[in-house]
Design a protein around this motif. Structure first.
Motif, PDB file in Angstrom:
ATOM      1  N   VAL A  27       0.836  -1.205   0.000  1.00 41.71           N
ATOM      2  CA  VAL A  27       0.000   0.000   0.000  1.00 41.71           C
ATOM      3  C   VAL A  27       0.869   1.252   0.000  1.00 41.71           C
ATOM      4  O   VAL A  27       0.628   2.203  -0.747  1.00 41.71           O
ATOM      5  CB  VAL A  27      -0.958   0.010   1.212  1.00 41.71           C
ATOM      6  CG1 VAL A  27      -1.699   1.343   1.309  1.00 41.71           C
ATOM      7  CG2 VAL A  27      -1.963  -1.133   1.106  1.00 41.71           C
ATOM      8  N   GLY A  28       1.905   1.267   0.826  1.00 37.85           N
ATOM      9  CA  GLY A  28       2.801   2.410   0.885  1.00 37.85           C
ATOM     10  C   GLY A  28       3.498   2.661  -0.438  1.00 37.85           C
ATOM     11  O   GLY A  28       3.634   3.819  -0.868  1.00 37.85           O
ATOM     12  N   SER A  29       3.928   1.584  -1.110  1.00 36.12           N
ATOM     13  CA  SER A  29       4.605   1.761  -2.394  1.00 36.12           C
ATOM     14  C   SER A  29       3.650   2.289  -3.453  1.00 36.12           C
ATOM     15  O   SER A  29       4.044   3.062  -4.329  1.00 36.12           O
ATOM     16  CB  SER A  29       5.233   0.441  -2.848  1.00 36.12           C
ATOM     17  OG  SER A  29       4.247  -0.510  -3.200  1.00 36.12           O
ATOM     18  N   CYS A  30       2.395   1.880  -3.392  1.00 36.77           N
ATOM     19  CA  CYS A  30       1.396   2.394  -4.337  1.00 36.77           C
ATOM     20  C   CYS A  30       1.202   3.897  -4.147  1.00 36.77           C
ATOM     21  O   CYS A  30       1.127   4.666  -5.116  1.00 36.77           O
ATOM     22  CB  CYS A  30       0.058   1.669  -4.156  1.00 36.77           C
ATOM     23  SG  CYS A  30       0.017  -0.012  -4.825  1.00 36.77           S
ATOM     24  N   VAL A  31       1.110   4.326  -2.910  1.00 35.03           N
ATOM     25  CA  VAL A  31       0.964   5.762  -2.630  1.00 35.03           C
ATOM     26  C   VAL A  31       2.187   6.516  -3.156  1.00 35.03           C
ATOM     27  O   VAL A  31       2.063   7.579  -3.770  1.00 35.03           O
ATOM     28  CB  VAL A  31       0.766   6.005  -1.119  1.00 35.03           C
ATOM     29  CG1 VAL A  31       0.780   7.509  -0.811  1.00 35.03           C
ATOM     30  CG2 VAL A  31      -0.552   5.394  -0.652  1.00 35.03           C
ATOM     31  N   ASP A  32       3.373   5.978  -2.935  1.00 36.07           N
ATOM     32  CA  ASP A  32       4.602   6.611  -3.413  1.00 36.07           C
ATOM     33  C   ASP A  32       4.605   6.780  -4.930  1.00 36.07           C
ATOM     34  O   ASP A  32       5.109   7.787  -5.454  1.00 36.07           O
ATOM     35  CB  ASP A  32       5.822   5.775  -3.006  1.00 36.07           C
ATOM     36  CG  ASP A  32       6.105   5.825  -1.508  1.00 36.07           C
ATOM     37  OD1 ASP A  32       5.612   6.765  -0.851  1.00 36.07           O
ATOM     38  OD2 ASP A  32       6.797   4.917  -1.019  1.00 36.07           O
ATOM     39  N   LYS A  33       4.034   5.799  -5.631  1.00 36.89           N
ATOM     40  CA  LYS A  33       4.042   5.832  -7.091  1.00 36.89           C
ATOM     41  C   LYS A  33       2.861   6.591  -7.683  1.00 36.89           C
ATOM     42  O   LYS A  33       2.762   6.755  -8.896  1.00 36.89           O
ATOM     43  CB  LYS A  33       4.043   4.394  -7.631  1.00 36.89           C
ATOM     44  CG  LYS A  33       5.331   3.625  -7.369  1.00 36.89           C
ATOM     45  CD  LYS A  33       5.228   2.214  -7.924  1.00 36.89           C
ATOM     46  CE  LYS A  33       6.558   1.476  -7.851  1.00 36.89           C
ATOM     47  NZ  LYS A  33       6.966   1.200  -6.462  1.00 36.89           N
TER      48      LYS A  33
END
Length: 339
Positions: free
Chosen positions: A97-103
């Motif tokens: 989830v965190g990586s999706c927000v970052d991208k």
């Protein structure tokens, strides 16, 4: 090549229960699937283990335990209105989830800090703070261990409902979810319907201009404040489902208990806050031997050290009986008991 080993599972389940698997094999990539099916045929029972955040493990497991550790995230496609993102089943859910927000792939931020893996998320149809996983899933890829075949199922085929799915009603060990695809809309808008989010200082100040990063951070802060860290105090998150009742039943309960916490559903039913029921029954902070109810969230059962599945089962049943006697409401356990 698959290697079967004996494994202490105490650190493989977030409740921290004492448990041992006589046979464990690690699944890391799709090339292992045919051999995994052959191996599974030699055992009477098979259990697929992800992050261990939604299970109550018996002291000794006779089943073949398949530990899902496959990794990888990729952007499958991009259209004018959405991103299609695929994650392997062994990916840590919160990190994904965190990586999706970052991208900039937005829409999952309300589900931040939920423990477990990507592959386990559809089984439970996880949800939090106004977002249900089924709203974001495009498809689930799963391997039928008995029939040696790979199947891609759309959201409809997964038969999602509140904390439920097709997979929860299939025999244990039949399906191994290998990957999940998410459709994340480009026309993003923060979902701030829950009071905890609306009242959070940062989100309240931002209002309609709240960013996905702000929502993600706020959800993490709220969850850390309310829920114990499994690494510090063993727990499986929300131990009971929020019971859903008819309008008539809700009205009767509300008349008898004016402070009753409930949320209206689209079909007219009401979802009761199980934590409120347990709290009102006086269980918050209470202990029964090595287990107890968390002192800040009555919906969470905790392992104070050295507990077994039997200890958890006794506490859960005692709470269920008490709540039923006081409110005539039956609580249903969320974590799956594995023997």
């Amino acid at each position: 090549m698959l290697h079967v080993i004996s494994q202490d599972l105490s650190s493989f389940n977030t409740l921290g229960l004492r448990s041992n698997a006589s046979a464990l094999v690690r699944y890391e990539h799709a090339g292992q699937l045919p051999a995994l099916s052959q191996l599974a045929q030699t055992y009477k029972k098979v259990f697929v283990l992800g992050g261990g955040s939604n299970v109550v493990l018996a002291p000794d497991l006779s089943a073949l335990v398949v530990k899902v550790e496959s990794r990888g995230v990729r952007l499958v496609a991009e259209s004018s209105d959405a991103w299609l993102v695929e994650a392997q089943a062994g990916e840590n859910w919160h990190e994904f989830v965190g990586s999706c927000v970052d991208k900039g792939w937005l829409g999952l931020e309300n589900l931040a800090l939920i423990p477990g893996t990507v592959g386990a998320a559809p089984v439970q149809n996880i949800g939090a703070y106004g977002v249900e996983l089924e709203q974001r899933i495009q498809s689930v890829t799963a391997w039928n261990l008995q029939e040696c075949r790979l199947v891609e199922m759309n959201a409809e085929a997964c038969r999602f409902s509140y904390r439920d799915s097709f997979f929860k009603h299939e025999p244990m060990g039949r399906w191994l979810i290998t990957a999940v695809r998410f459709r994340l809309p480009k026309a993003w808008k923060a979902v701030l319907g829950y009071p905890d989010l609306r009242q959070h200082a940062i989100l309240a100040a931002a209002g309609e201009n709240a960013t996905a990063r702000q929502v993600f951070d706020a959800v993490c802060e709220i969850r850390r404040r309310k829920l114990p860290d499994p690494a510090v105090l063993g727990n499986a998150g929300s131990f009971f489902k929020n019971p859903v009742v008819s309008p008539a039943r809700y009205e009767a309960l509300h008349k008898a208990h004016e402070q009753l916490v409930a949320y209206p559903q689209d079909n007219g039913d009401y979802k009761l806050a199980a934590g409120w029921l347990i709290d009102q029954a006086g269980w918050k902070g209470r202990r029964m031997g090595p287990v107890g109810v968390h002192d800040r969230q009555a919906l969470v059962l905790v392992n104070h050290g050295g507990a077994t599945a039997q200890d958890i089962a006794q506490l859960a049943q005692t709470i269920r009986v008490d709540v039923a006697a006081r409110f005539d409401v039956v609580l249903e356990q969320e974590p799956v008991a594995i023997a």
